[in-house]
Structures are given as structure tokens and as C-alpha cells.
Write an enzyme that holds these catalytic residues in place. Structure first.
Site, mmCIF file in Angstrom:
data_model
loop_
_atom_site.group_PDB
_atom_site.id
_atom_site.type_symbol
_atom_site.label_atom_id
_atom_site.label_comp_id
_atom_site.label_asym_id
_atom_site.label_seq_id
_atom_site.Cartn_x
_atom_site.Cartn_y
_atom_site.Cartn_z
ATOM 1 N N ASP A 7 0.253 -3.594 -6.922
ATOM 2 C CA ASP A 7 0.409 -4.155 -5.570
ATOM 3 C C ASP A 7 0.638 -2.847 -4.527
ATOM 4 O O ASP A 7 1.092 -1.766 -5.365
ATOM 5 C CB ASP A 7 1.794 -4.996 -5.364
ATOM 6 C CG ASP A 7 1.665 -5.492 -3.996
ATOM 7 O OD1 ASP A 7 0.779 -5.660 -3.369
ATOM 8 O OD2 ASP A 7 3.039 -5.770 -3.610
ATOM 9 N N LEU A 8 0.555 -3.046 -3.373
ATOM 10 C CA LEU A 8 0.795 -1.638 -2.619
ATOM 11 C C LEU A 8 1.864 -1.693 -1.864
ATOM 12 O O LEU A 8 2.846 -1.069 -2.048
ATOM 13 C CB LEU A 8 -0.505 -1.584 -1.595
ATOM 14 C CG LEU A 8 -0.710 -0.489 -0.525
ATOM 15 C CD1 LEU A 8 -0.822 0.947 -1.315
ATOM 16 C CD2 LEU A 8 -1.442 -0.678 0.452
ATOM 17 N N ASP A 9 1.958 -2.919 -0.763
ATOM 18 C CA ASP A 9 3.112 -2.839 0.029
ATOM 19 C C ASP A 9 4.341 -3.139 -0.780
ATOM 20 O O ASP A 9 4.188 -4.579 -1.226
ATOM 21 C CB ASP A 9 2.637 -3.798 1.360
ATOM 22 C CG ASP A 9 1.613 -3.556 1.882
ATOM 23 O OD1 ASP A 9 1.565 -2.420 2.599
ATOM 24 O OD2 ASP A 9 0.560 -4.239 2.246
ATOM 25 N N THR A 15 5.592 -0.223 2.958
ATOM 26 C CA THR A 15 5.207 -0.468 4.358
ATOM 27 C C THR A 15 5.488 -2.013 4.836
ATOM 28 O O THR A 15 5.240 -2.338 5.921
ATOM 29 C CB THR A 15 3.618 -0.555 4.267
ATOM 30 O OG1 THR A 15 3.203 -0.868 2.937
ATOM 31 C CG2 THR A 15 3.041 0.945 4.568
ATOM 32 N N LYS A 43 5.224 -11.891 2.888
ATOM 33 C CA LYS A 43 4.867 -10.830 1.875
ATOM 34 C C LYS A 43 3.668 -11.079 1.174
ATOM 35 O O LYS A 43 3.723 -12.290 0.359
ATOM 36 C CB LYS A 43 5.979 -10.464 1.153
ATOM 37 C CG LYS A 43 7.166 -9.727 2.032
ATOM 38 C CD LYS A 43 8.284 -9.259 1.171
ATOM 39 C CE LYS A 43 9.241 -8.450 1.940
ATOM 40 N NZ LYS A 43 10.493 -8.259 1.290
ATOM 41 N N GLY A 44 2.614 -10.332 0.944
ATOM 42 C CA GLY A 44 1.508 -10.611 -0.026
ATOM 43 C C GLY A 44 0.348 -11.393 0.670
ATOM 44 O O GLY A 44 -0.522 -11.706 -0.132
ATOM 45 N N ARG A 47 -3.719 -10.834 6.412
ATOM 46 C CA ARG A 47 -3.566 -10.771 7.911
ATOM 47 C C ARG A 47 -3.645 -12.254 8.523
ATOM 48 O O ARG A 47 -2.874 -12.645 9.476
ATOM 49 C CB ARG A 47 -4.533 -9.868 8.296
ATOM 50 C CG ARG A 47 -4.079 -9.196 9.552
ATOM 51 C CD ARG A 47 -5.110 -8.196 10.201
ATOM 52 N NE ARG A 47 -5.165 -7.157 9.194
ATOM 53 C CZ ARG A 47 -6.216 -6.212 9.207
ATOM 54 N NH1 ARG A 47 -7.195 -6.090 10.335
ATOM 55 N NH2 ARG A 47 -6.408 -5.412 8.341
ATOM 56 N N SER A 114 -4.145 -5.473 -4.065
ATOM 57 C CA SER A 114 -3.393 -5.566 -2.674
ATOM 58 C C SER A 114 -4.085 -6.662 -1.804
ATOM 59 O O SER A 114 -5.493 -6.361 -1.532
ATOM 60 C CB SER A 114 -2.809 -4.425 -1.955
ATOM 61 O OG SER A 114 -2.956 -4.421 -0.814
ATOM 62 N N ALA A 115 -3.392 -7.436 -1.103
ATOM 63 C CA ALA A 115 -3.952 -8.383 0.014
ATOM 64 C C ALA A 115 -4.368 -7.367 1.243
ATOM 65 O O ALA A 115 -5.064 -7.865 2.185
ATOM 66 C CB ALA A 115 -2.882 -9.331 0.326
ATOM 67 N N SER A 116 -3.987 -6.085 1.283
ATOM 68 C CA SER A 116 -4.197 -5.246 2.472
ATOM 69 C C SER A 116 -5.565 -4.573 2.465
ATOM 70 O O SER A 116 -5.936 -4.055 1.780
ATOM 71 C CB SER A 116 -2.942 -4.168 2.516
ATOM 72 O OG SER A 116 -3.225 -3.403 3.584
ATOM 73 N N ASN A 118 -6.056 -2.266 4.525
ATOM 74 C CA ASN A 118 -5.861 -1.020 4.936
ATOM 75 C C ASN A 118 -5.425 -0.248 3.395
ATOM 76 O O ASN A 118 -5.099 0.820 3.442
ATOM 77 C CB ASN A 118 -4.469 -0.795 5.639
ATOM 78 C CG ASN A 118 -4.966 -1.184 7.134
ATOM 79 O OD1 ASN A 118 -5.651 -1.007 8.079
ATOM 80 N ND2 ASN A 118 -4.240 -2.565 7.704
ATOM 81 N N LYS A 145 -3.264 -14.560 -2.830
ATOM 82 C CA LYS A 145 -2.049 -14.532 -3.606
ATOM 83 C C LYS A 145 -1.236 -15.688 -3.071
ATOM 84 O O LYS A 145 -1.201 -15.847 -1.833
ATOM 85 C CB LYS A 145 -1.035 -13.420 -3.821
ATOM 86 C CG LYS A 145 -1.805 -11.977 -4.310
ATOM 87 C CD LYS A 145 -0.764 -11.000 -4.098
ATOM 88 C CE LYS A 145 -1.262 -9.764 -4.340
ATOM 89 N NZ LYS A 145 -0.662 -8.387 -4.204
ATOM 90 N N GLU A 169 4.425 -5.995 -9.059
ATOM 91 C CA GLU A 169 4.503 -6.717 -7.907
ATOM 92 C C GLU A 169 5.972 -6.772 -7.270
ATOM 93 O O GLU A 169 7.032 -6.566 -8.066
ATOM 94 C CB GLU A 169 4.180 -8.178 -7.880
ATOM 95 C CG GLU A 169 2.581 -8.537 -7.910
ATOM 96 C CD GLU A 169 1.928 -8.335 -6.327
ATOM 97 O OE1 GLU A 169 2.850 -7.686 -5.555
ATOM 98 O OE2 GLU A 169 0.885 -8.727 -6.226
ATOM 99 N N ASP A 170 6.202 -7.253 -5.856
ATOM 100 C CA ASP A 170 7.777 -7.269 -5.611
ATOM 101 C C ASP A 170 7.877 -8.454 -4.820
ATOM 102 O O ASP A 170 9.075 -8.286 -4.289
ATOM 103 C CB ASP A 170 7.914 -5.589 -4.478
ATOM 104 C CG ASP A 170 6.968 -5.972 -3.132
ATOM 105 O OD1 ASP A 170 5.889 -6.513 -3.400
ATOM 106 O OD2 ASP A 170 7.471 -6.041 -2.121
HETATM 107 C C1 BG6 Z 1 -0.045 -7.285 1.787
HETATM 108 C C2 BG6 Z 1 1.306 -7.482 2.594
HETATM 109 O O1 BG6 Z 1 0.091 -6.296 1.066
HETATM 110 O O2 BG6 Z 1 -1.067 -6.999 2.823
HETATM 111 C C3 BG6 Z 1 1.255 -8.348 3.920
HETATM 112 O O3 BG6 Z 1 2.366 -7.745 1.806
HETATM 113 C C4 BG6 Z 1 0.295 -8.102 4.717
HETATM 114 O O4 BG6 Z 1 2.343 -8.422 4.734
HETATM 115 C C5 BG6 Z 1 -1.159 -7.934 3.727
HETATM 116 O O5 BG6 Z 1 0.105 -8.958 5.693
HETATM 117 C C6 BG6 Z 1 -2.432 -7.746 4.709
HETATM 118 O O6 BG6 Z 1 -2.200 -6.492 5.039
HETATM 119 P P1 BG6 Z 1 -3.563 -5.712 6.171
HETATM 120 O O7 BG6 Z 1 -3.039 -4.421 5.999
HETATM 121 O O8 BG6 Z 1 -4.796 -6.008 5.684
HETATM 122 O O9 BG6 Z 1 -3.214 -6.494 7.480
HETATM 123 MG MG MG Z 2 4.202 -6.366 -2.070
#
Ligand code: BG6
Ligand code: MG
Length: 223
Positions: A7-9, A15, A43-44, A47, A114-116, A118, A145, A169-170
Site C-alpha cells: 500500500d502507499l499511503d 500522506t 483510508k484506502g 477519491r 494503492s487506491a491513489s 498519485n 478496497k 497495509e495499514d
Molecule cells: C488511498 C488513500 O491510498 O488513496 C485515500 O488512503 C485516498 O485516503 C486514495 O483517497 C485516493 O488517492 P488519490 O491520490 O487518488 O486522491
Molecule cells: Mg493505507
């Protein structure tokens, strides 16, 4: 064990606090206060799904148009990106950089689950991007997730079976995602919250190649 999926965040970098502050500032503009307890649910979570949860909390889900939702999500992301602008190689969590290098040296494959959206940009800022063999694109998933899809996809992209992977994961919902993918799960954080994981440790500093291999081997012996 062939691969470790991260996982990233909250695991690679801290972050989570920035995501919270960026959502808090957006919610304020919508006339709402967000607290840490509610933030746990975000968390996870992607967006768009996070925005839906926030709008629902303010009973605004049916009053905001799709175009407005897109604008709100984009504006949260702008605030978040502004906050992480200065992020650099010193911002990975304790022990993570050496762990990733040790795993690569020992010929394990590395994946980002990661769900991010970014994720790739953040890994580049941290100087860790080149260590990863694959990054799942969360925009291509049909479910986020705690659905297991993101971990199953990471294994598929690496050419591994799920039984050859360990996920780290966290957050509780994210541990569920690993478990439902039938992978060995390691959680970093509070034992009471993360009890569903195969192993819970307190900090990323404790993660070593030997520990991860031992947990994987023990889980294989039990199952
Ligand atoms: C997850 C975070 O890793 O990514 C969430 O835990 C976040 O808080 C999600 O909303 C999406 O991230 P991003 O960077 O695409 O807005
Ligand atoms: Mg996380």
C-alpha cells in the site's frame, strides 16, 4: 514467496494526514466539519468514493451534480498536490527504502497496490519508482478496497499466483482486501484495529526481508 505488494499511503509514506487535511478543507467549504474518526472510513478509499461518503455525511449526495462532483474532487486533489509538493527522498517511512532495496537484492518482485492515482508521481518524488516491478492503475478497477481486485490484479501483472504474494497495509478495510485475495497479510499499526491480519507490527521499521519470509512460510504451513 515471490512478491511483496505494498500500500502507499500509510505504509511507504505518511500522506494520510495530507489527504485528511485536504478533505477537511473541502468539507469546510461545503459547510461541514470532518473529524479524525470519520476520516478512518476514508483510508484506502478512492477519491470519488471518498467524496461520495463526505457528501452523504452532509446529506448533499442528491443535490450535487456529476459535473460539480468532478470539480470538487479535482479541487481536493489540487490542494493535496500543493501539500505534497515539497515531498522528497527523505519522506519515506522508517526502514521502507532499505526494505525495498533488500527485497530487490533478494530477487523478490515488488508491486504497488494503492487506491491513489498519485501513486506513480509520489514514488518518483521519493526516489523509489524504479524499484517497483508493477503498479496497479486504480482507475482501471471495477471495485476498490476492501474488494480483493487490486491485489489480484497486482499478482496477475507480476505473473504470480496469489499464494506467492504477501500484502502490506495499514487500514482494516485494506487488510480485508488482502485476505479476500487469499494472500498473506501484514498490517502496520494498532493490533486491536488490524486484528484480521496474519501478522500485525507496530511500525514500518520492524519490516525486514527475513520477517516477511518467515510470516509467509508460517502461514503456508498452517494452510
Ligand atoms: C488511498 C488513500 O491510498 O488513496 C485515500 O488512503 C485516498 O485516503 C486514495 O483517497 C485516493 O488517492 P488519490 O491520490 O487518488 O486522491
Ligand atoms: Mg493505507
Amino acid at each position: 514467496m515471490k512478491a511483496v505488494l505494498f500500500d502507499l499511503d500509510g505504509i511507504i509514506t505518511d500522506t494520510a494526514g495530507y489527504h485528511f487535511l485536504a478533505w477537511k478543507s473541502l468539507a469546510k467549504k461545503l459547510g461541514m466539519e470532518l473529524d479524525e474518526e470519520f476520516n478512518e472510513q476514508l483510508k484506502g478509499v478512492s477519491r470519488t468514493d471518498s467524496l461520495e461518503l463526505i457528501l452523504k455525511r452532509g446529506q448533499l449526495e442528491n443535490t450535487v451534480t456529476l459535473a460539480e462532483k468532478e470539480r470538487l474532487a479535482a479541487s481536493k486533489n489540487e490542494v493535496y498536490n500543493q501539500m505534497i509538493k515539497q515531498m522528497n527522498a527523505s519522506d519515506s517511512l522508517p526502514g521502507i527504502e532499505s526494505l525495498l532495496i533488500d527485497l530487490k537484492t533478494n530477487h523478490f518482485l515488488l508491486g504497488l497496490a494503492s487506491a491513489s492515482q498519485n501513486g506513480p508521481a509520489i514514488l518518483k518524488k521519493l526516489g523509489l519508482y524504479d524499484l517497483f516491478d508493477t503498479i496497479v492503475n486504480p482507475a482501471e478497477l471495477s471495485a476498490g478496497k476492501p474488494d480483493p481486485e487490486i491485489f489480484q490484479k497486482a499478482a496477475e501483472q507480476l505473473g504470480c499466483s496469489v499464494s506467492e504474494c504477501v500484502g502490506i497495509e495499514d487500514a482494516a478495510a485494506d487488510v480485508e482486501s488482502i485476505n479476500r485475495a487469499k494472500m498473506v497479510s501484514i498490517a502496520v499499526g494498532d493490533k486491536e484495529v488490524l486484528h484480521a491480519a496474519d501478522k500485525v507490527i507496530k511500525t514500518t521499521n520492524e519490516l525486514t526481508v527475513d520477517l516477511i519470509k518467515t510470516i509467509w512460510t508460517e502461514c503456508c504451513e498452517i494452510n
